[in-house]
Design a protein around this motif. Structure first.
Motif, PDB file in Angstrom:
ATOM      1  N   PHE A 246     -17.525 -14.531 -10.895  1.00  0.00           N
ATOM      2  CA  PHE A 246     -18.108 -13.711 -11.951  1.00  0.00           C
ATOM      3  C   PHE A 246     -18.790 -14.618 -12.977  1.00  0.00           C
ATOM      4  O   PHE A 246     -18.201 -14.985 -14.003  1.00  0.00           O
ATOM      5  N   VAL A 247     -20.012 -14.978 -12.698  1.00  0.00           N
ATOM      6  CA  VAL A 247     -20.760 -15.947 -13.492  1.00  0.00           C
ATOM      7  C   VAL A 247     -21.788 -15.205 -14.338  1.00  0.00           C
ATOM      8  O   VAL A 247     -22.473 -14.298 -13.858  1.00  0.00           O
ATOM      9  N   LYS A 248     -21.907 -15.590 -15.575  1.00  0.00           N
ATOM     10  CA  LYS A 248     -22.903 -14.958 -16.439  1.00  0.00           C
ATOM     11  C   LYS A 248     -24.294 -15.517 -16.142  1.00  0.00           C
ATOM     12  O   LYS A 248     -24.445 -16.580 -15.545  1.00  0.00           O
ATOM     13  N   GLN A 249     -25.299 -14.795 -16.603  1.00  0.00           N
ATOM     14  CA  GLN A 249     -26.671 -15.234 -16.409  1.00  0.00           C
ATOM     15  C   GLN A 249     -26.975 -16.493 -17.202  1.00  0.00           C
ATOM     16  O   GLN A 249     -26.463 -16.700 -18.296  1.00  0.00           O
TER      17      GLN A 249
ATOM     18  N   PRO B 202     -18.259  -8.531 -14.647  1.00  0.00           N
ATOM     19  CA  PRO B 202     -18.155  -8.173 -16.068  1.00  0.00           C
ATOM     20  C   PRO B 202     -18.923  -9.121 -16.989  1.00  0.00           C
ATOM     21  O   PRO B 202     -19.111  -8.809 -18.170  1.00  0.00           O
ATOM     22  N   ASN B 203     -19.387 -10.259 -16.460  1.00  0.00           N
ATOM     23  CA  ASN B 203     -20.046 -11.251 -17.300  1.00  0.00           C
ATOM     24  C   ASN B 203     -21.575 -11.188 -17.248  1.00  0.00           C
ATOM     25  O   ASN B 203     -22.243 -11.955 -17.938  1.00  0.00           O
ATOM     26  N   ILE B 204     -22.103 -10.297 -16.439  1.00  0.00           N
ATOM     27  CA  ILE B 204     -23.554 -10.230 -16.294  1.00  0.00           C
ATOM     28  C   ILE B 204     -24.100  -9.064 -17.103  1.00  0.00           C
ATOM     29  O   ILE B 204     -23.434  -8.047 -17.276  1.00  0.00           O
ATOM     30  N   GLU B 205     -25.305  -9.214 -17.629  1.00  0.00           N
ATOM     31  CA  GLU B 205     -25.943  -8.180 -18.434  1.00  0.00           C
ATOM     32  C   GLU B 205     -27.216  -7.691 -17.747  1.00  0.00           C
ATOM     33  O   GLU B 205     -27.878  -8.446 -17.015  1.00  0.00           O
TER      34      GLU B 205
ATOM     35  N   PRO C 200     -29.239  -5.643 -10.039  1.00  0.00           N
ATOM     36  CA  PRO C 200     -28.735  -4.509  -9.251  1.00  0.00           C
ATOM     37  C   PRO C 200     -27.497  -3.874  -9.880  1.00  0.00           C
ATOM     38  O   PRO C 200     -26.621  -4.572 -10.421  1.00  0.00           O
ATOM     39  N   GLN C 201     -27.428  -2.554  -9.806  1.00  0.00           N
ATOM     40  CA  GLN C 201     -26.334  -1.828 -10.436  1.00  0.00           C
ATOM     41  C   GLN C 201     -24.984  -2.225  -9.874  1.00  0.00           C
ATOM     42  O   GLN C 201     -23.992  -2.306 -10.613  1.00  0.00           O
ATOM     43  N   ASN C 202     -24.929  -2.498  -8.566  1.00  0.00           N
ATOM     44  CA  ASN C 202     -23.625  -2.888  -8.002  1.00  0.00           C
ATOM     45  C   ASN C 202     -23.164  -4.235  -8.550  1.00  0.00           C
ATOM     46  O   ASN C 202     -21.961  -4.498  -8.664  1.00  0.00           O
TER      47      ASN C 202
ATOM     48  N   ILE D  69     -26.435 -19.150 -12.279  1.00  0.00           N
ATOM     49  CA  ILE D  69     -26.604 -20.399 -11.541  1.00  0.00           C
ATOM     50  C   ILE D  69     -25.250 -20.799 -10.988  1.00  0.00           C
ATOM     51  O   ILE D  69     -24.298 -21.036 -11.746  1.00  0.00           O
ATOM     52  N   ILE D  70     -25.163 -20.872  -9.669  1.00  0.00           N
ATOM     53  CA  ILE D  70     -23.911 -21.226  -8.993  1.00  0.00           C
ATOM     54  C   ILE D  70     -24.207 -22.406  -8.084  1.00  0.00           C
ATOM     55  O   ILE D  70     -24.982 -22.298  -7.128  1.00  0.00           O
ATOM     56  N   THR D  71     -23.615 -23.561  -8.358  1.00  0.00           N
ATOM     57  CA  THR D  71     -23.893 -24.764  -7.568  1.00  0.00           C
ATOM     58  C   THR D  71     -22.642 -25.324  -6.904  1.00  0.00           C
ATOM     59  O   THR D  71     -22.658 -26.441  -6.392  1.00  0.00           O
TER      60      THR D  71
END
Length: 502
Positions: free
Chosen positions: A169-172, A494-497, A486-488, A157-159
């Motif tokens: 680089f925001v995590k889910q 680095p913060n997304i799973e 997506p793989q890219n 979530i990016i607001t």
């Protein structure tokens, strides 16, 4: 708005900070001399709406239409474009390109919406314009998060516009938080958007569109009382939505922006000559979906077809005069007596996939081919929400609260337009939901809803298995109810799973 052509969109890709130059050239548009006038914000909004029909990244551009329809038990995509065939046959991977493009397109729209919201605060424009432009951007942001939620589940979530590299680089966030962000934005948009616009701005987000999507978000969240309350607002003044008398008129260009439409994607065969050119002066602003779905005999690429399960579903109930459901005639074409397609007998076309029909809805079937103006871009607006959808979602919200009697009126309105008899009295909850599921399947073929309806009802595995869909043997519910991240994105953030089971 359909004729409001914006050639300049690059300002929306500029960073928030620019320190390389000590002076700003007044003859070049950069962040420092943009966001000053009403025209600047109208241009920014046009560039933000436009992402929805981007040929590769837009959810209602050709690749997005193929993605949203391609996994349903009613739809087949042939083995031509590898990425499309993979997603349609459940053999996609995190590296499959089309879901990655839609993911990217959604965040492009969110980034642009965030720019508008932030810059409106200090812009030298009236408070009323600030309020309107902010609300439009909140609606657009919510719609992009809706796309992400139903396709990817838990997403970042990016607001705010990132101010440093690390902020990209925001995590889910959990999916329920994404839905709450959608609700928050739509509630704000509902409070500030106008009911309608002057004719030159028709196509911009309205209060009715915000209410419709707010109700839809509640329906997906299984908040049925809240969904019912929102949908019921659209049945009374100041709103005047209604069904068109002729179902098929919804999919003809002369009926774009009609009384049945709450929101639609504005496309027109203008601008440049190449719809695949990217965001520059060469880009055509139509969409190529109609040519991709048309048969080769009329300059099409014949990428998709209705399954025979869909062909059979259309025939489940005849009209009061004993004819086929008019939505069948409007949605597909098959070899019935007198059938015409692109001004020639249907018998002249070759069915190459083993299915019984071809797609008619959203096609320029009244022309001689899919290049009627010398280019292969169509200008039929994609309707993202119709009043028929509102009626059936309202009926569903009521039925799920066991208010079956209240649902009759709304389902029968849809049935009456289709020349079907009213439902008999006495339905229970199960019977009414069976009827609603049938009506949604035949009403919204090719409108990108079937897979997501089945997922909401918990019927994906059952209905895909009970179909003639190519690739059904590869379907795994735990794996395929969402696309993988997506793989890219995995490689760069680095913060997304990765999503579970991928």
């Amino acid at each position: 708005m359909k004729k409001y052509i914006i050639l300049l969109t690059m300002v929306l890709s500029l960073g928030a900070c620019k320190k390389e130059l000590d002076t700003v050239n007044p003859n070049v548009i950069v962040a420092e001399n943009f966001w000053k006038t009403e025209g600047d914000f109208q241009s920014a909004l046009a560039a933000t709406y436009k992402v929805f029909h981007d040929v590769n990244n837009g959810y209602w551009g050709v690749r997005g239409v193929e993605l949203s329809n391609g996994r349903g038990d009613d739809f087949f995509i042939r083995n031509d474009v590898k990425d499309l065939y993979q997603l349609s046959t459940f053999t996609n991977t995190p590296s499959t390109g089309t879901p990655s493009s839609i993911f990217s397109g959604a965040y492009t729209g969110i980034f642009r919406a965030n720019q508008i919201i932030e810059n409106a605060v200090t812009a030298p424009i009236t408070d009323d314009l600030k309020k309107q432009f902010t609300a439009e951007a909140q609606f657009i942001r919510a719609l992009n998060y809706f796309i992400l939620a139903i396709n990817f589940g838990a997403t970042p979530i990016i607001t705010a516009v990132p101010k440093s590299q690390s902020e990209y680089f925001v995590k889910q966030s959990p999916e329920e938080d994404v839905w709450q962000q959608i609700v928050t934005d739509l509630q704000a948009a509902k409070a500030a958007l106008p009911v309608s616009y002057p004719s030159e701005w028709v196509g911009k987000a309205t209060q009715g569109a915000a209410i419709g999507y707010l109700g839809k978000a509640y329906l997906y969240m299984k908040k049925y009382p809240e969904a019912e309350a929102e949908f019921k607002l659209l049945l009374t003044a100041p709103f005047s939505y209604d069904l068109l008398p002729n179902y098929e008129d919804n999919f003809k260009p002369e009926f774009d922006n009609n009384k049945e439409s709450l929101f639609e994607i504005q496309v027109q065969n203008v601008g440049g000559t190449n719809p695949w050119a990217g965001e520059n002066a060469s880009e055509a602003l139509g969409v190529t979906t109609a040519q991709e779905f048309a048969p080769t005999e009329v300059a099409g690429w014949f990428e998709a077809s209705a399954t025979d399960k869909m062909f059979t579903e259309f025939q489940k109930e005849k009209t009061t005069t004993g004819d086929f459901d008019p939505r069948m005639y409007a949605s597909i074409v098959w070899n019935y007596p007198g059938a015409m397609y692109y001004n020639r007998p249907f018998s002249e076309f070759k069915l190459v996939f083993g299915y019984s029909s071809m797609i008619r809805k959203y096609q320029n079937w009244w022309a001689n081919n899919e290049q009627p103006n010398g280019v292969y871009a169509s200008d039929i607006n994609e309707k993202t929400m119709r009043f028929a959808d509102v009626l059936l979602m309202l009926a569903e919200a009521q039925t799920m609260q066991d208010k079956v009697t209240d649902a009759y009126e709304h389902v029968n309105r849809v049935r009456t337009r289709a020349k079907l008899a009213d439902l008999p009295a006495g339905y229970n909850q199960s019977q009414m939901m069976t009827e609603i599921r049938h009506q949604r399947m035949v009403e919204f073929f090719r409108e990108g809803m079937r897979f997501y309806d089945l997922k909401r009802w918990g019927l994906l595995e059952e209905e895909i298995e009970n179909s003639d869909k190519v690739g059904k043997e590869f379907f795994n519910l735990q794996r395929h109810e969402y696309f993988p991240i997506p793989q890219n994105e995995i490689n760069t953030n680095p913060n997304i799973e990765q999503n579970p089971n991928w």
